[in-house]
Each structure stands twice: as structure tokens, then as C-alpha cells.
Design a protein around this motif. Structure first.
Motif, PDB file in Angstrom:
ATOM      1  N   PRO A   1      45.265  40.389  30.427  1.00 10.14           N
ATOM      2  CA  PRO A   1      45.438  39.767  31.750  1.00 10.14           C
ATOM      3  C   PRO A   1      44.168  39.719  32.606  1.00 10.14           C
ATOM      4  O   PRO A   1      43.881  38.686  33.198  1.00 10.14           O
ATOM      5  N   THR A   2      43.403  40.806  32.676  1.00 11.78           N
ATOM      6  CA  THR A   2      42.136  40.711  33.418  1.00 11.78           C
ATOM      7  C   THR A   2      40.953  40.655  32.450  1.00 11.78           C
ATOM      8  O   THR A   2      39.823  40.953  32.815  1.00 11.78           O
ATOM      9  N   HIS A   3      41.244  40.297  31.200  1.00  8.47           N
ATOM     10  CA  HIS A   3      40.226  39.951  30.209  1.00  8.47           C
ATOM     11  C   HIS A   3      39.362  41.111  29.744  1.00  8.47           C
ATOM     12  O   HIS A   3      38.185  40.918  29.417  1.00  8.47           O
ATOM     13  N   SER A   4      39.927  42.310  29.714  1.00  8.44           N
ATOM     14  CA  SER A   4      39.269  43.402  29.009  1.00  8.44           C
ATOM     15  C   SER A   4      40.337  44.359  28.506  1.00  8.44           C
ATOM     16  O   SER A   4      41.493  44.311  28.949  1.00  8.44           O
ATOM     17  N   PHE A   5      39.947  45.250  27.600  1.00 10.99           N
ATOM     18  CA  PHE A   5      40.916  46.202  27.052  1.00 10.99           C
ATOM     19  C   PHE A   5      41.404  47.175  28.109  1.00 10.99           C
ATOM     20  O   PHE A   5      42.400  47.875  27.893  1.00 10.99           O
TER      21      PHE A   5
ATOM     22  N   PHE B   1      33.877  33.900  23.171  1.00  7.84           N
ATOM     23  CA  PHE B   1      32.773  34.237  24.070  1.00  7.84           C
ATOM     24  C   PHE B   1      32.992  35.678  24.532  1.00  7.84           C
ATOM     25  O   PHE B   1      33.867  35.952  25.348  1.00  7.84           O
ATOM     26  N   ALA B   2      32.200  36.576  23.972  1.00  4.31           N
ATOM     27  CA  ALA B   2      32.397  38.011  24.203  1.00  4.31           C
ATOM     28  C   ALA B   2      31.537  38.541  25.333  1.00  4.31           C
ATOM     29  O   ALA B   2      30.455  38.027  25.610  1.00  4.31           O
ATOM     30  N   GLU B   3      32.046  39.573  25.946  1.00  4.89           N
ATOM     31  CA  GLU B   3      31.258  40.394  26.864  1.00  4.89           C
ATOM     32  C   GLU B   3      30.146  41.073  26.072  1.00  4.89           C
ATOM     33  O   GLU B   3      30.184  41.104  24.839  1.00  4.89           O
ATOM     34  N   THR B   4      29.180  41.644  26.762  1.00  2.57           N
ATOM     35  CA  THR B   4      28.090  42.342  26.074  1.00  2.57           C
ATOM     36  C   THR B   4      28.618  43.399  25.102  1.00  2.57           C
ATOM     37  O   THR B   4      28.032  43.616  24.037  1.00  2.57           O
TER      38      THR B   4
ATOM     39  N   GLY C   1      40.563  32.528  37.754  1.00  2.00           N
ATOM     40  CA  GLY C   1      39.751  32.743  38.940  1.00  2.00           C
ATOM     41  C   GLY C   1      38.308  33.084  38.652  1.00  2.00           C
ATOM     42  O   GLY C   1      37.423  32.809  39.473  1.00  2.00           O
ATOM     43  N   LEU C   2      38.053  33.667  37.480  1.00  3.05           N
ATOM     44  CA  LEU C   2      36.666  33.992  37.118  1.00  3.05           C
ATOM     45  C   LEU C   2      35.793  32.747  37.066  1.00  3.05           C
ATOM     46  O   LEU C   2      34.582  32.830  37.172  1.00  3.05           O
ATOM     47  N   LYS C   3      36.427  31.583  36.880  1.00  4.04           N
ATOM     48  CA  LYS C   3      35.655  30.346  36.761  1.00  4.04           C
ATOM     49  C   LYS C   3      35.343  29.724  38.105  1.00  4.04           C
ATOM     50  O   LYS C   3      34.519  28.820  38.189  1.00  4.04           O
TER      51      LYS C   3
ATOM     52  N   LEU D   1      32.767  35.750  30.292  1.00  3.64           N
ATOM     53  CA  LEU D   1      32.698  35.248  31.665  1.00  3.64           C
ATOM     54  C   LEU D   1      32.282  36.349  32.630  1.00  3.64           C
ATOM     55  O   LEU D   1      31.802  36.074  33.718  1.00  3.64           O
ATOM     56  N   LYS D   2      32.499  37.609  32.230  1.00  4.44           N
ATOM     57  CA  LYS D   2      32.170  38.726  33.123  1.00  4.44           C
ATOM     58  C   LYS D   2      30.719  39.156  33.021  1.00  4.44           C
ATOM     59  O   LYS D   2      30.243  39.924  33.855  1.00  4.44           O
ATOM     60  N   THR D   3      30.047  38.733  31.959  1.00  6.14           N
ATOM     61  CA  THR D   3      28.637  39.116  31.798  1.00  6.14           C
ATOM     62  C   THR D   3      27.790  37.889  31.471  1.00  6.14           C
ATOM     63  O   THR D   3      26.987  37.896  30.540  1.00  6.14           O
ATOM     64  N   LEU D   4      27.987  36.847  32.280  1.00 10.59           N
ATOM     65  CA  LEU D   4      27.246  35.594  32.074  1.00 10.59           C
ATOM     66  C   LEU D   4      25.741  35.819  32.095  1.00 10.59           C
ATOM     67  O   LEU D   4      24.993  35.164  31.365  1.00 10.59           O
ATOM     68  N   ASP D   5      25.301  36.755  32.939  1.00 13.34           N
ATOM     69  CA  ASP D   5      23.861  36.974  33.100  1.00 13.34           C
ATOM     70  C   ASP D   5      23.176  37.328  31.785  1.00 13.34           C
ATOM     71  O   ASP D   5      21.982  37.066  31.612  1.00 13.34           O
TER      72      ASP D   5
END
Lengths: 445, 445
Positions: free
Chosen positions: B139-143, B380-383, A415-417, B416-420
Motif C-alpha cells: 500500500p505505501t510501496h515498501s515492505f 523500478f526498485a528503490e535503492t 500521490g507519489l507522482k 519513486l521514493k528514491t528518484l534522486d
């Protein structure tokens, strides 16, 4: 009866036959149990190589295997699989990859969660057990990692040094990531006007990303030209000249579902349709497991799911046609928006043979289904997952899928996409001042 | 010497002690091997319950266990773990959860990939083996899924029916998803001016999401008030009154790393610091494995990583201080932007005791490191992952981390959570017309 599909394949075939094809690329390749390519139409066999259409009839080629047989072999194979790594390479004996594939650097996709979805089942009235195969858990969060991982092995076997594809999103990220891990160059082609977020996801892995001034069809046409040109020498296009291998990656969904159910076939599977390749390979995987004796032979039904705004296969199914008439896609389910699905006729065959169906849902139903899945199971699906869950609901409501059967529904992306799909209707329940009084007034206490 | 940290904890303690605390919530709870809560400062023991600060000294409480010992027990435990599910519940015998935890509906986080990062190692000059522990696969892509999963079991044990937290992003999604799967109500509090994408991720799971007019500090203060009020009766705040249990979830990172290395301690670990809790619990997990005899006792070094724009622990480390002076965060690494980290003093202790260090990197270095990791390993890592990889590079370059040691660097979230963070500097290599001539001109052929 399949002229339409074949005609469109044929055009690509002519363009994509390599201008020179070194013997080294077809001679001594080691792709494990893969024995040859065989034509799905006329059965003609071709040696393993970077080709995707039959020279005799232009039919699509697929990988043919030398697989073991007999109940003793089945027991040994099952044990070997269960002792394997927690990714698709546990099924290496059934895939076109070398035996030592797990030792090479690759993104190791697969063995994603099969979620027992009791709360969703209760909402939908499924009594026979409902599971969500959640492929958002893959490395780049879509099922594309499976197919690309197999294509990487084919690229290595054929001596390609550049991995390429045309894409509008998920595939570009999967190819970029897989090439980076494998140490291959990548060069991915996208329409120049993609959303900024998708461009970032495709470009971040550091390969070349090329925007093409034109539509996705223009991008595809350009790629076909490139394969036929000397520039394209040494390039593996995962979804063109490596397509027969690439497509096999979807078989692993079938293997995993059955193994995770305890080496058992489900009664019903609900699978999304883009090109239709995934659905046909899931069927192929299930039939292989039966013929290998890894699961008991019993009937299963495969249901195809499309968005109404791109539902050529659903329409053909409902009209009783064998031919899929191309459409111009207009749906939020962009990862399924292929208006002229190459494997559409095969999907129709499978839905009819297994007693399944092909159905479609509106964009509004897609959004509702995404939210239903998130609310009941904590799984945030891409629009494609909204399509399958929405279609599952519709099939149950109309009595065409037996809720007393054990059912597996696929979520093939994250869903993030596709945040835009739910953003307009998803927000805070309330906005308050930081006081208990303000919270009480909001009526949420 | 830790007055600063303790004083800020104490304020929260007074506010968060439940106004009424039914015996049912502390009497017969079954949280597996968890025996009691014990104060990290004075050692005072408290029965298991929804409290997080010592009544005697206001020190932070943590879970104390009755764990088995002896080499025979170790062998049995190792076998039991290896036969367990492919998620954190394989370590249930070492966590504050009931023995049947794996049978309950939860999101089953953990057992994420430990990626052998040979290409990154080559770029950084690591010769002793480099691994990325990639928690974007949760599952929600973070620890956060790890810690929340443990909090859910505590919430169930204490009879809470609403799961709650204050959050600016990752935690909100993790709580929303976990509550949905578990069939609990959720009510999550966020600053009202969060980015639209983060709001969608927090709201999509269908729980209540409440925007608070104010800063994140205002949100926290409000939550503390809520816990002390009758409205908050029955509410489990994962990072407040369930914090001792929640925090234990981070131990699973240590367990997994050692098991995935073949039941071996790495020489160096590079861990991000937000509140510092994760780093302290990883250390706790490693020490448990040693005392249980599951790994050989040998030295290991833990390195903490911060962004320069929020580096109070790094500053204290460099200044040789025991006290962490709060700062006002200003960095793109928002998931690490805690200006007054509660566990800062403990982090300093661990870095010094193990011979590690605490270091920080600029936002520019964070972005470079995200791209380096993506380009070399397809991750592709978060910040936060950019912070750890950036710090790893800096530590090697300055000779403070021995490149001949076996090193594990954590990526705790998804890009994907910190694309900016990367969007302004990540885009197509070229934009061309759909012709071979135009492609040739672009110089990428």
C-alpha cells in the motif's frame, strides 16, 4: 450532434491509416473472444487490425465480442474467473487477448484493492457503504497498466516490435515497464519540458524516450505523422493505432468492482474524465456483466469527475449540450488535463442515461480531497483521486448523489507522482529540540 | 561474543521499559497463536506485552507460538491459507494477530507479486529460475507495511491509542497510513532536515509529524526517553516497544515466496540488510514452514546484501567475525543505512549456517542494478532493490551463488521514493523538433 468530436477523430484517422498493412497483421490474429472491430457510430464491422476509426464514417472503432450466454454459461464463467490469477487476466474470456495470455511475460496489472472506506463514508455522510477502488496498487501505480497490458497483446498479435505512445507522465511509465517485461522495444514521446521526476520515471525502463520541442499537442501531431510514415512500420502506438484494444483494459475496473462486491453492481460510481474513455468502458463492462448474467440487472448511476480548470464535459452536462466545446487546460490534475476529450459526447450520454451527472471541483478542493482520503483511509492519491473524491463530496452536499446508495469512487493513480500538489500545504506539525521539554512546549503530548 | 550488539540493546531496554504497565495491557490479550515472548539469547519466557528486551539478560525478545503440528494439520492449514484473503492475513494462524484480524480496518499489505524474471535471469546467467519478490506493490510501496500492520494489531491488543516511530522515510509513511486506516492517532518523529518529498509522504496522512533538530540517532534517543516518560503512556512505538510483534511481519515474505513457488523452498534467497531483522525473520518463517510440514525440508541458502557505504555485517562476514563493528553510513541506499544493526550477529549466524554469504556493492553498482532490473523486468526498485540485485550479480560472477539453483531476490521498496539515485544518469535518448526529419537525424528510427 457529435460533429466536433468526430471531426477531430477524422483528422487523426487519415494520418494514422498504415501506408502498408500486411495481411499477416489482420488475417490470423488470435485475440480470444474478440470477433471484430465495430464502429460506435454506424455499427459497421471491420476485421481485427491496427486501426481505430471507421472507414465508412470516421467514427471510433471498438472491440466486438463473441461472448457466451445463458445462466449455465454464467455459472461456468464465474467459476473460471474466480479460479483465475489475481490480476486482469482472470477476465481473459471477456478481453481481446489470447487464452494463454497469463503465461506470457507481462506486468500483470489489476485486481487492485477495493477498500471499504468507513471513515471516509462517515465524514461524507455516506450511509449505504462507500468503497475506494484504489488503482495506485498497479505495477507502475496508475490504471494505465491495465490498458497498456491489453495493448501489448494486440501489439504481439499484429507483429509490432516497438511499443510507443505520446504521454505527459503515467502512460510513459506504463508503456516503458510493460515493453521491458514483454521484451519489446519501446520508444515514447514526451514534451521536452516535462518535470525532471516524470522524465526519470519514463526513462528508467531503458526504452527510448524522445523529448519533442513543443506542446503535448505537437507531440500528438508528430506521432500521427510517424504512424503514416514508413519509419512507423512495425510500431504499435498504444493510444492511437492500438487504441480500440488498449481502451478495453478499462473494462476490468468494472469487472473487479462487481466481483469484489460479491458479484453485485454498486448504486453509484464516481469516475474521473480525461479523454472519457475509461468512463465509457466501465459502463460497457457493467453492461456486459449484466448481459452475461454475472450480476443482477439493476439500475446504476455513473458520475463523471473533472477539475474545474479542464471541465469541458462538466460544462456541457450542466448546459444541457450534446457537444463538448474544447478548452485549454489549466489545473494541477494534469493526468486529466485533456481539453478536447474524444469520448466526451459518450460520457454525456452515459451520465444522462444512468441518471448520474458530471461535476467539477477547483484545484483547492482537489488538494483538500487528497488530504481527506489520506487522513481517513491511509490512501495517498494522485490529483485524479482528489478530483473524484472532491466531486463525490460536492455531489453529496448538493443532494445529487444519494448517500444511502452503495458507492464506489475511483482513485486511478498514486500521490507519489504528484507530490507537488500537496507539498506547499503538507509538513511537520512542529519542529523541536530532542528534549521532552521541547516536545511538551509544542503542545502535541 | 555478541556483547557489542547486546550492549546497545541494553541501553535502549532500560529507557524503554514503561514506567507503569497496567495489567490490562499484558493480561487478557488475544494475539492468536502467539503464546509468549521469549528471549533469543537465554530462552527466558515473558508474558505477551509491550516489552522488547529480556529482563534476565537484556537479550532481544521475540514472539513464541503454539502452532499445530502433524501432516493432517498441515493439509488443513494449507487449505485454510489458500482460501484466505490476498494479503498477509491469509497467514493469520502463524502471526501474532487475533483470528478476526482481516475484518478490522487496516491497510491489508502483502501477497505482492513474485515475478518470474526470465530476462534478468538471462542477463545474469541464472539457469535454475530467478524470481523477484516485488514489495513495491504494498500500500505505501515498501515492505514496511507488513511489519506495521502487525504492530497495529499489537497496539490495539495493548490498548495503545497513538502509533509512533522514529523514521527517515519508508516507515513514517507506513505508520501514517496504517494509523489513518485503523483510526488511531499517529505521531511520527523524523530528523528536521529530511528531503521535502519524504516529509510530504510522511505528513500527508494527517497524523502529527515532528521534526527533531538533530540526527537520526538523536531522534531515536528522544523516542527512548519518551517511552519512559508519562507523556509516552498509551503510545505504541512500532519499532521499539512493539518491536517483537512488528518484526514478525517479515515472516510473511517467507510464507508468500514459498506459497507462490507452489509450497516449495527456493535454493537461494538474496535479502537486504538494514537492522538485519528482516533477514532473520525470513529465516524464521522458512523454518516454521518446514516444521509445520507445509514445505519439504531441504537446504536453502540465505544471502545478505548491503551497500558498501554501510556494510558492517558484510565486513564481519568476510573477516570471519561474530561481532559487528558499527560504522557511520555513507550510501545512497538510505533505507538500509543502519550503521549499528541490532540483528547483525544473527544475520552472520544464518548466512553461515545455511551456506549463504553477506556481500556489498558500491553506490554505482546499486544504480546499475536498479537500471538492469527496470530494463529487463519493468520493475523500478528503490535503492534497496538495487543493492540486492547488485549483490546477486556479484555473487554469481564470483561463483558463490549457484546459478543452477532456484533463486529469489527481494525488492523491498519503490523507485519513486528514491528518484534522486537514478536521476543524474537517466534521461531522454534525444530531444528533437516535431518533424520526421528531425527524428531521422536522431538515429532512433
Amino acid at each position: 450532434m457529435r460533429r466536433k468530436g468526430l471531426a477531430s477523430m477524422a483528422v487523426q484517422t487519415v494520418a494514422s491509416t498504415p501506408s502498408s498493412d500486411p495481411a499477416a497483421r489482420t488475417g490470423t490474429v488470435d485475440l480470444g473472444p474478440a470477433a471484430a472491430l465495430s464502429c460506435r457510430e454506424c455499427g459497421e464491422r471491420t476485421p481485427l487490425g491496427p486501426v481505430f476509426a471507421c472507414e465508412a464514417c470516421f467514427g471510433p472503432l471498438e472491440v466486438a465480442y463473441d461472448l457466451p450466454g445463458g445462466s449455465e454459461a454464467a455459472e461456468a464463467l464465474r467459476k473460471r474467473i474466480e479460479a483465475g490469477p489475481n490480476n486482469i487476466w482472470r477476465y481473459a474470456p471477456l478481453l481481446p487477448v489470447p487464452a494463454d495470455v497469463a503465461e506470457k511475460p507481462n506486468v500483470n496489472p489489476g485486481f487492485t484493492k477495493l477498500v471499504k472506506a468507513d471513515r471516509l463514508a462517515a465524514e461524507l455522510g455516506v450511509t449505504g457503504g462507500l468503497h475506494v477502488k484504489d488503482d495506485s496498487g498497479n505495477p507502475t501505480h496508475s490504471f494505465k497498466d491495465r490498458v497498456v497490458a491489453i495493448a501489448v497483446e494486440a501489439a504481439r498479435a499484429f507483429g509490432f516490435t516497438t511499443l510507443s505512445c505520446s504521454s505527459t507522465g503515467n502512460l510513459a511509465g506504463a508503456v516503458g515497464a510493460a515493453a521491458a517485461r514483454a521484451g519489446l522495444r519501446s520508444c515514447v514521446f514526451i514534451p521536452h519540458d516535462l518535470e525532471a521526476g516524470k522524465v526519470v520515471m519514463a526513462a528508467v525502463y531503458g526504452g527510448d524516450l524522445v523529448g519533442i520541442e513543443g506542446t503535448y499537442d505537437d507531440v500528438n501531431r508528430f506521432c500521427s505523422e510517424l504512424i503514416g510514415d514508413p519509419i512507423g512500420e512495425g510500431w504499435g502506438f498504444v493510444n492511437v493505432n492500438l487504441r480500440p484494444y488498449y481502451a478495453e483494459g478499462s473494462k476490468t475496473l468494472a469487472y473487479e468492482i462487481c466481483e469484489q462486491l460479491g458479484w453485485r453492481l454498486p448504486d453509484n460510481l464516481v469516475v474521473p474524465i480525461a479523454s472519457g474513455s475509461q468512463l465509457t468502458k466501465i459502463d460497457k463492462g457493467l453492461r456486459e456483466l449484466i448481459s452475461l448474467g454475472l450480476v443482477e440487472d439493476k439500475p446504476y448511476k455513473i458520475f463523471g469527475a473533472q477539475a474545474e480548470g479542464c471541465s469541458p464535459v462538466s460544462k456541457a452536462f450542466k448546459d444541457g449540450h450534446d457537444v463538448v466545446r474544447p478548452v485549454k487546460p489549466d489545473t494541477i490534475a494534469k493526468s486529466l488535463a485533456i481539453g478536447n476529450p474524444a469520448d466526451g459526447p459518450y460520457v454525456l450520454d452515459i451520465a444522462r442515461r444512468t441518471g448520474g451527472a458530471v461535476e467539477d471541483v477547483t484545484d483547492e478542493q482537489v488538494v483538500d480531497a487528497i488530504k481527506l482520503l489520506a487522513r481517513t483511509e491511509g490512501i495517498f492519491a494522485e490529483t485524479a483521486g482528489g478530483v473524484t473524491v472532491g466531486v463525490l463530496r460536492k455531489l453529496i452536499e448538493s443532494g445529487r448523489l444519494d448517500p444511502a446508495g452503495e458507492t464506489v469512487v475511483l482513485n486511478t493513480g498514486d500521490g507519489l507522482k504528484t507530490l507537488d500538489a500537496v507539498a506547499p500545504t503538507t509538513g511537520p506539525s512542529a519542529t523541536i529540540r530532542p528534549t521532552l521539554e521541547s516536545f511538551r512546549e509544542a503542545g502535541l503530548a
